[in-house]
Scaffold this active site. Sequence first.
Site, PDB file in Angstrom:
ATOM      1  CE  LYS A  18       4.474   3.663  -7.751  1.00 17.87           C
ATOM      2  NZ  LYS A  18       5.127   3.732  -7.113  1.00 17.87           N
ATOM      3  CD  GLN A  48       0.280  -4.618  -5.992  1.00 21.42           C
ATOM      4  OE1 GLN A  48       0.949  -4.726  -5.737  1.00 21.42           O
ATOM      5  NE2 GLN A  48      -0.936  -5.213  -5.312  1.00 21.42           N
ATOM      6  NE  ARG A 106      -2.063   1.255   2.377  1.00 16.79           N
ATOM      7  CZ  ARG A 106      -1.423   0.780   1.140  1.00 16.79           C
ATOM      8  NH1 ARG A 106      -0.490   1.164   1.676  1.00 16.79           N
ATOM      9  NH2 ARG A 106      -1.549  -0.088   0.538  1.00 16.79           N
ATOM     10  CG  ASN A 149      13.840   5.870  -6.820  1.00 16.77           C
ATOM     11  OD1 ASN A 149      14.361   5.769  -5.662  1.00 16.77           O
ATOM     12  ND2 ASN A 149      15.375   4.827  -7.554  1.00 16.77           N
ATOM     13  NE  ARG A 198      13.449   0.472  -6.475  1.00 20.36           N
ATOM     14  CZ  ARG A 198      12.171   1.816  -6.971  1.00 20.36           C
ATOM     15  NH1 ARG A 198      10.806   1.855  -5.449  1.00 20.36           N
ATOM     16  NH2 ARG A 198      12.027   2.470  -7.751  1.00 20.36           N
TER      17      ARG A 198
END
Length: 275
Positions: free
Chosen positions: A53, A70, A125, A169, A253
């Site tokens: 992202k 974000q 990460r 999701n 979620r």
Amino acid sequence: MPEGPEIRRAADKLVDAVVGKTLTRVWFAFPGLKRYETELLGQQIRQIETRGKALLTYFSNGRVLYSHNQLYGVWRVVNAGESPETKRDLRIRLETQDRAILLYSASDIEMLTVDSLGEHPFLQRIGPDVLDLSLTPEQVRERLLLPRFRRRRLSGLLLDQAFLAGLGNYLRVEILWQAQIAPQHTAAELNEEQLQRLSRALLEIPRLSYTTRGAVDENRHHGAIFSFKVFHRDGESCERCGGTIERTVLSSRPFYWCPHCQGSLAHPSESAKAG
Ligand SMILES: [Zn+2]
């Protein structure tokens, strides 16, 4: 929150607008970035790419602008000189002779260099990006079986950008439906056939979504088109087995699945054996 395919498509629009062009106006809202305004004038935008992202904008002088949207950040493409009316806070303006790209509302913005990219905490990460076409199902299978991932439930693992970047999701639920696997399983519990199905689906579903989701002219596509099989389809019939699609909440979620062909949540060990 947009997922990898949506972020990549948004990035494609930025690429079309400004990549290969010379910067004629550069503006940053944050004081820490002001010093790059004059440095970047006259430089070219070489490439814009996504990592999960995050968005990376490469300049011809070796600088790389890192931005992560974000929840609130949004990029817009406008004509040079144009400033749309909006209540959003402008954070970045990169303008070329004919087009400009504007970033609003994001706060996670840094200037890096090609050499320092590898040291950035987020980029360090995150796992390999599912839209990176050099990533193969075999590599994904190996990753599923790594000690730090193999005993984690798939429902949570598939949302962890450290496992694979770019999933979210809707992709999580569609991938597990495609692989015909219930979400409470861990990779360590899967048989070889399930592992291979899952490894393929982890790449195929995001890539299909990227290339075909929301396609206006479906006739252009001669192969499969991405469509939701279970996402937001609770109460409807599963197109594979006719079972009824259910909804629950997993890892905070909404989760959708077909208990009939993917297996129930209540008896994980039995559905694992049933495969
Ligand atoms: Zn089914």
